[in-house]
Design a protein around this motif. Structure first.
Motif, PDB file in Angstrom:
ATOM      1  N   VAL A   1       0.768  -1.089   0.001  1.00 24.51           N
ATOM      2  CA  VAL A   1       0.060  -0.043   0.004  1.00 24.51           C
ATOM      3  C   VAL A   1       0.895   1.179  -0.105  1.00 24.51           C
ATOM      4  CG1 VAL A   1      -1.753   1.312   1.191  1.00 24.51           C
ATOM      5  CG2 VAL A   1      -1.888  -1.234   1.323  1.00 24.51           C
ATOM      6  N   ASP A   2       0.597   2.139  -1.065  1.00 19.82           N
ATOM      7  CA  ASP A   2       1.407   3.544  -1.193  1.00 19.82           C
ATOM      8  C   ASP A   2       0.670   4.473  -0.238  1.00 19.82           C
ATOM      9  OD1 ASP A   2       3.445   2.120  -2.991  1.00 19.82           O
ATOM     10  OD2 ASP A   2       2.341   2.527  -4.414  1.00 19.82           O
ATOM     11  N   HIS A   3       1.737   5.250   0.346  1.00 15.95           N
ATOM     12  CA  HIS A   3       1.289   6.392   1.209  1.00 15.95           C
ATOM     13  C   HIS A   3       2.230   7.262   1.127  1.00 15.95           C
ATOM     14  CE1 HIS A   3      -0.831   8.946   3.832  1.00 15.95           C
ATOM     15  NE2 HIS A   3       0.349   8.955   4.707  1.00 15.95           N
ATOM     16  N   ALA A   4       2.339   8.543   0.673  1.00 16.35           N
ATOM     17  CA  ALA A   4       3.119   9.819   0.705  1.00 16.35           C
ATOM     18  C   ALA A   4       4.568   9.516   0.075  1.00 16.35           C
ATOM     19  CB  ALA A   4       3.136  10.437   2.006  1.00 16.35           C
ATOM     20  N   GLY A   5       4.659   8.742  -0.954  1.00 17.08           N
ATOM     21  CA  GLY A   5       5.504   8.177  -1.487  1.00 17.08           C
ATOM     22  C   GLY A   5       6.476   7.188  -0.966  1.00 17.08           C
ATOM     23  N   ALA A   6       5.893   6.460  -0.167  1.00 15.40           N
ATOM     24  CA  ALA A   6       6.373   5.329   0.631  1.00 15.40           C
ATOM     25  C   ALA A   6       5.638   3.988   0.474  1.00 15.40           C
ATOM     26  CB  ALA A   6       6.480   5.488   2.027  1.00 15.40           C
ATOM     27  N   SER A   7       6.188   3.040   0.559  1.00 10.36           N
ATOM     28  CA  SER A   7       5.305   1.668   0.089  1.00 10.36           C
ATOM     29  C   SER A   7       5.421   0.956   1.561  1.00 10.36           C
ATOM     30  CB  SER A   7       6.136   0.685  -0.940  1.00 10.36           C
ATOM     31  OG  SER A   7       5.263   0.048  -1.728  1.00 10.36           O
ATOM     32  N   TRP A   8       4.222   0.774   2.013  1.00 11.83           N
ATOM     33  CA  TRP A   8       3.794  -0.217   3.187  1.00 11.83           C
ATOM     34  C   TRP A   8       3.919  -1.394   2.847  1.00 11.83           C
ATOM     35  CZ3 TRP A   8       3.469   2.004   8.407  1.00 11.83           C
ATOM     36  CH2 TRP A   8       3.538   3.529   8.283  1.00 11.83           C
ATOM     37  N   ASP A   9       3.817  -2.336   3.705  1.00  9.10           N
ATOM     38  CA  ASP A   9       3.503  -3.756   3.844  1.00  9.10           C
ATOM     39  C   ASP A   9       2.612  -4.031   4.743  1.00  9.10           C
ATOM     40  OD1 ASP A   9       5.474  -4.750   1.913  1.00  9.10           O
ATOM     41  OD2 ASP A   9       7.012  -5.358   3.333  1.00  9.10           O
ATOM     42  N   VAL A  10       1.377  -4.205   4.115  1.00  5.14           N
ATOM     43  CA  VAL A  10       0.069  -4.472   5.093  1.00  5.14           C
ATOM     44  C   VAL A  10      -0.029  -6.048   5.465  1.00  5.14           C
ATOM     45  CG1 VAL A  10      -2.407  -3.992   5.515  1.00  5.14           C
ATOM     46  CG2 VAL A  10      -0.866  -2.314   4.702  1.00  5.14           C
ATOM     47  N   ASP A  11       0.136  -6.623   6.420  1.00  4.52           N
ATOM     48  CA  ASP A  11      -0.320  -7.961   6.821  1.00  4.52           C
ATOM     49  C   ASP A  11      -1.559  -8.221   7.155  1.00  4.52           C
ATOM     50  OD1 ASP A  11       2.453  -8.476   5.752  1.00  4.52           O
ATOM     51  OD2 ASP A  11       3.159  -8.781   7.591  1.00  4.52           O
ATOM     52  N   VAL A  12      -2.728  -8.990   6.579  1.00 11.29           N
ATOM     53  CA  VAL A  12      -3.884  -9.462   7.192  1.00 11.29           C
ATOM     54  C   VAL A  12      -3.909 -10.609   7.541  1.00 11.29           C
ATOM     55  CG1 VAL A  12      -6.357  -9.186   6.632  1.00 11.29           C
ATOM     56  CG2 VAL A  12      -4.793  -7.541   5.744  1.00 11.29           C
ATOM     57  N   PHE A  13      -3.774 -11.150   8.822  1.00 12.53           N
ATOM     58  CA  PHE A  13      -3.700 -12.405   9.370  1.00 12.53           C
ATOM     59  C   PHE A  13      -4.993 -13.289   9.282  1.00 12.53           C
ATOM     60  CE2 PHE A  13      -0.303  -9.960  10.853  1.00 12.53           C
ATOM     61  CZ  PHE A  13       0.715 -10.853  11.388  1.00 12.53           C
ATOM     62  N   GLU A  14      -4.738 -14.473   9.232  1.00 15.96           N
ATOM     63  CA  GLU A  14      -5.968 -15.523   8.948  1.00 15.96           C
ATOM     64  C   GLU A  14      -5.806 -16.534  10.094  1.00 15.96           C
ATOM     65  OE1 GLU A  14      -5.335 -17.369   5.164  1.00 15.96           O
ATOM     66  OE2 GLU A  14      -5.180 -15.170   4.250  1.00 15.96           O
ATOM     67  N   GLY A  15      -6.737 -17.519  10.219  1.00 17.06           N
ATOM     68  CA  GLY A  15      -6.963 -18.360  11.172  1.00 17.06           C
ATOM     69  C   GLY A  15      -7.004 -17.923  12.531  1.00 17.06           C
ATOM     70  N   ALA A  16      -6.310 -18.257  13.431  1.00 14.01           N
ATOM     71  CA  ALA A  16      -6.429 -17.989  14.857  1.00 14.01           C
ATOM     72  C   ALA A  16      -5.893 -16.547  15.250  1.00 14.01           C
ATOM     73  CB  ALA A  16      -5.416 -18.809  15.820  1.00 14.01           C
ATOM     74  N   LEU A  17      -5.417 -16.021  14.425  1.00 14.27           N
ATOM     75  CA  LEU A  17      -5.143 -14.484  14.495  1.00 14.27           C
ATOM     76  C   LEU A  17      -5.713 -13.672  13.576  1.00 14.27           C
ATOM     77  CD1 LEU A  17      -1.044 -14.938  14.251  1.00 14.27           C
ATOM     78  CD2 LEU A  17      -2.500 -14.333  16.275  1.00 14.27           C
ATOM     79  N   GLY A  18      -6.855 -14.118  13.021  1.00 15.52           N
ATOM     80  CA  GLY A  18      -7.773 -13.320  12.231  1.00 15.52           C
ATOM     81  C   GLY A  18      -8.378 -12.278  12.862  1.00 15.52           C
TER      82      GLY A  18
END
Length: 157
Positions: free
Chosen positions: A92-109
């Motif tokens: 996900v890009d924001h203000a010229g920087a690239s972020w890694d966004v982790d959406v967890f599944e299973g027990a960590l949903g």
């Protein structure tokens, strides 16, 4: 030796509409102690073996190498299924920087973490509206801890 400098934040569901094309990650921890982590990760149809050294603030040493997918699968098979992390990673890009966004599944949903890699620890980072509390130095949010169920009580609350 390569250095990884990153900050990590809890993210809110407001980021989800920005999460379009992601990669399913399955990772298991072959060894962890107070200073070292050895991880195997399947990322789509690729596999990686990663060693991470002791953390100091937002910085730690890291060596990552791609391994044949079959080798990665065999290593993951040695990690009990309940001790693997399943998440989808989005860029996900924001203000010229690239972020890694982790959406967890299973027990960590329900857990969403956002990370940004930097060139140096004192680098300015424009925070998007969808990030919350910073958890860079909170060991409970390390993926090696999440794989062991360290956050399940928090998520159940």
């Amino acid at each position: 030796m390569a250095l990884e400098i990153e900050r990590k934040f809890l993210a809110t569901p407001a980021v989800l509409p920005l999460c379009r094309s992601g990669t399913l990650l399955v990772q298991g921890y072959l060894y962890t102690d107070a200073c070292n982590t050895l991880r195997v990760r399947r990322a789509g149809d690729r596999a990686f073996l990663t060693w991470k050294g002791p953390k100091s603030g937002a910085t730690r040493e890291e060596i990552e190498c791609e391994v044949p997918l079959q080798m990665g699968e065999e290593l993951l098979a040695d990690v009990p299924p309940g001790q693997r992390v399943h998440k989808t990673r989005y860029r996900v890009d924001h203000a010229g920087a690239s972020w890694d966004v982790d959406v967890f599944e299973g027990a960590l949903g329900g857990l969403i973490l956002a990370e940004i890699e930097m060139a140096r620890e004192d680098q300015y980072v424009a925070l998007p509206r969808w990030v919350g509390r910073e958890v860079t130095t909170d060991a409970r949010y390390r993926n090696s801890r999440l794989a062991k169920g360290a956050m399940l009580d928090r998520l159940a609350a």
